[in-house]
Design a protein around this motif. Structure first.
Motif, PDB file in Angstrom:
ATOM      1  N   UNK A 259       0.825  -1.210   0.000  1.00 15.94           N
ATOM      2  CA  UNK A 259       0.000   0.000   0.000  1.00 15.94           C
ATOM      3  C   UNK A 259       0.854   1.254   0.000  1.00 15.94           C
ATOM      4  N   UNK A 260       1.907   1.228   0.789  1.00 13.90           N
ATOM      5  CA  UNK A 260       2.824   2.365   0.864  1.00 13.90           C
ATOM      6  C   UNK A 260       3.491   2.582  -0.492  1.00 13.90           C
ATOM      7  N   UNK A 261       3.966   1.496  -1.099  1.00 12.08           N
ATOM      8  CA  UNK A 261       4.660   1.595  -2.383  1.00 12.08           C
ATOM      9  C   UNK A 261       3.748   2.043  -3.521  1.00 12.08           C
ATOM     10  N   UNK A 262       2.477   1.691  -3.442  1.00 13.72           N
ATOM     11  CA  UNK A 262       1.551   1.992  -4.544  1.00 13.72           C
ATOM     12  C   UNK A 262       0.575   3.114  -4.217  1.00 13.72           C
ATOM     13  N   UNK A 263       0.812   3.816  -3.124  1.00  9.03           N
ATOM     14  CA  UNK A 263      -0.132   4.849  -2.675  1.00  9.03           C
ATOM     15  C   UNK A 263      -0.419   5.891  -3.754  1.00  9.03           C
ATOM     16  N   UNK A 264       0.554   6.204  -4.564  1.00 10.46           N
ATOM     17  CA  UNK A 264       0.348   7.217  -5.606  1.00 10.46           C
ATOM     18  C   UNK A 264      -0.351   6.648  -6.838  1.00 10.46           C
ATOM     19  N   UNK A 265      -0.418   5.330  -6.964  1.00 10.11           N
ATOM     20  CA  UNK A 265      -0.978   4.700  -8.156  1.00 10.11           C
ATOM     21  C   UNK A 265      -2.417   4.247  -7.996  1.00 10.11           C
ATOM     22  N   UNK A 266      -2.791   3.894  -6.782  1.00 10.57           N
ATOM     23  CA  UNK A 266      -4.102   3.289  -6.533  1.00 10.57           C
ATOM     24  C   UNK A 266      -5.001   4.303  -5.831  1.00 10.57           C
ATOM     25  N   UNK A 267      -6.209   4.466  -6.337  1.00 17.66           N
ATOM     26  CA  UNK A 267      -7.134   5.396  -5.695  1.00 17.66           C
ATOM     27  C   UNK A 267      -7.992   4.663  -4.665  1.00 17.66           C
TER      28      UNK A 267
ATOM     29  N   UNK B  65       2.331   6.254   6.975  1.00 23.66           N
ATOM     30  CA  UNK B  65       1.450   7.422   6.886  1.00 23.66           C
ATOM     31  C   UNK B  65       2.222   8.699   7.201  1.00 23.66           C
ATOM     32  N   UNK B  66       3.047   8.625   8.226  1.00 19.07           N
ATOM     33  CA  UNK B  66       3.866   9.785   8.585  1.00 19.07           C
ATOM     34  C   UNK B  66       4.799  10.138   7.438  1.00 19.07           C
ATOM     35  N   UNK B  67       5.429   9.110   6.844  1.00 16.63           N
ATOM     36  CA  UNK B  67       6.356   9.337   5.724  1.00 16.63           C
ATOM     37  C   UNK B  67       5.645   9.948   4.514  1.00 16.63           C
ATOM     38  N   UNK B  68       4.372   9.621   4.328  1.00 15.56           N
ATOM     39  CA  UNK B  68       3.605  10.161   3.197  1.00 15.56           C
ATOM     40  C   UNK B  68       2.952  11.506   3.522  1.00 15.56           C
ATOM     41  N   UNK B  69       3.152  12.009   4.730  1.00 16.59           N
ATOM     42  CA  UNK B  69       2.594  13.303   5.108  1.00 16.59           C
ATOM     43  C   UNK B  69       1.095  13.279   5.373  1.00 16.59           C
ATOM     44  N   UNK B  70       0.588  12.144   5.850  1.00 17.79           N
ATOM     45  CA  UNK B  70      -0.848  12.000   6.078  1.00 17.79           C
ATOM     46  C   UNK B  70      -1.333  12.638   7.384  1.00 17.79           C
ATOM     47  N   UNK B  71      -0.427  13.048   8.238  1.00 12.46           N
ATOM     48  CA  UNK B  71      -0.841  13.612   9.519  1.00 12.46           C
ATOM     49  C   UNK B  71      -0.932  15.127   9.428  1.00 12.46           C
ATOM     50  N   UNK B  72      -2.013  15.595   8.812  1.00 14.94           N
ATOM     51  CA  UNK B  72      -2.230  17.029   8.727  1.00 14.94           C
ATOM     52  C   UNK B  72      -3.234  17.445   9.799  1.00 14.94           C
ATOM     53  N   UNK B  73      -3.493  18.712   9.882  1.00  9.60           N
ATOM     54  CA  UNK B  73      -4.385  19.248  10.915  1.00  9.60           C
ATOM     55  C   UNK B  73      -5.790  18.659  10.811  1.00  9.60           C
ATOM     56  N   UNK B  74      -6.305  18.496   9.590  1.00  9.31           N
ATOM     57  CA  UNK B  74      -7.666  17.963   9.413  1.00  9.31           C
ATOM     58  C   UNK B  74      -7.774  16.537   9.950  1.00  9.31           C
TER      59      UNK B  74
END
Length: 185
Positions: free
Chosen positions: A20-28, A121-130
């Motif tokens: 999932x981490x490796x393909x996060x940009x490819x799979x919606x 998730x942290x590496x992909x920047x998923x921890x935003x304020x929202x």
């Protein structure tokens, strides 16, 4: 909880999270929701067919290869679209563990899976304020939901628990199909 099920499924979940981490940009999310919804619906329809054809449920035997496969699918779909439940249930429900054991096993599986997802998730920047705000708002519901679920599972006989669980998988499947189709249009 069922230690063997966890031992058999968790390595696959780790692989699924990595995929999932490796393909996060490819799979919606929509694609994953559509696929998981279709698999879950076929799973429930198969169970219904077997119920009408053969009557009572017969427990499936645990299978390490199937556990690893469905653990991988659960880890992947949990990472990409937060829908790891149906793949977990495709493997776990037919084994027909005691409802308390199944619920405990699922809780440990997803607590571990969710903890492992934090790093990518942290590496992909998923921890935003929202995301953090939504988590903080929903946090008080977690213990209440857990207590209510535990209370319910302790009182439910397997003859009620399993059909109820398959019905909830069917509802989730339809919702995932709806969301997947709507998102792709």
């Amino acid at each position: 909880y069922d230690r063997k099920m966890l031992v058999d499924m968790m390595p696959g979940a780790v692989i699924g999270i990595g995929l999932g981490w490796l393909t996060a940009a490819l799979v919606t999310e929509e694609m994953v929701r559509l696929i998981v919804g279709a698999v879950a619906l076929v799973f429930v329809l198969r169970w219904l067919y077997l119920q009408f054809r053969h009557g009572a449920d017969h427990a499936a035997e645990p299978n390490r290869i199937a556990a690893a496969f469905w653990g991988t699918v659960a880890g992947f779909t949990s990472f990409v679209a937060h829908v790891g439940g149906p793949p977990f249930q495709v493997y776990a429900l037919p084994i027909r563990l005691d409802p308390k054991v199944l619920s405990g096993t699922a809780a440990i599986f997803f607590a571990t899976t969710n903890a492992l997802k934090l790093i990518p998730y942290f590496a992909l920047g998923q921890f935003d304020t929202a995301n953090l705000t939504a988590s903080a708002v929903l946090m008080p519901l977690a213990p209440l939901s857990t207590i209510a679920g535990a209370w319910l599972v302790r009182r439910m006989r397997p003859e009620i628990f399993y059909p109820f669980t398959y019905a909830t998988v069917a509802v989730v499947a339809v919702k995932l199909l709806w969301d997947g189709i709507a998102g792709l249009m």
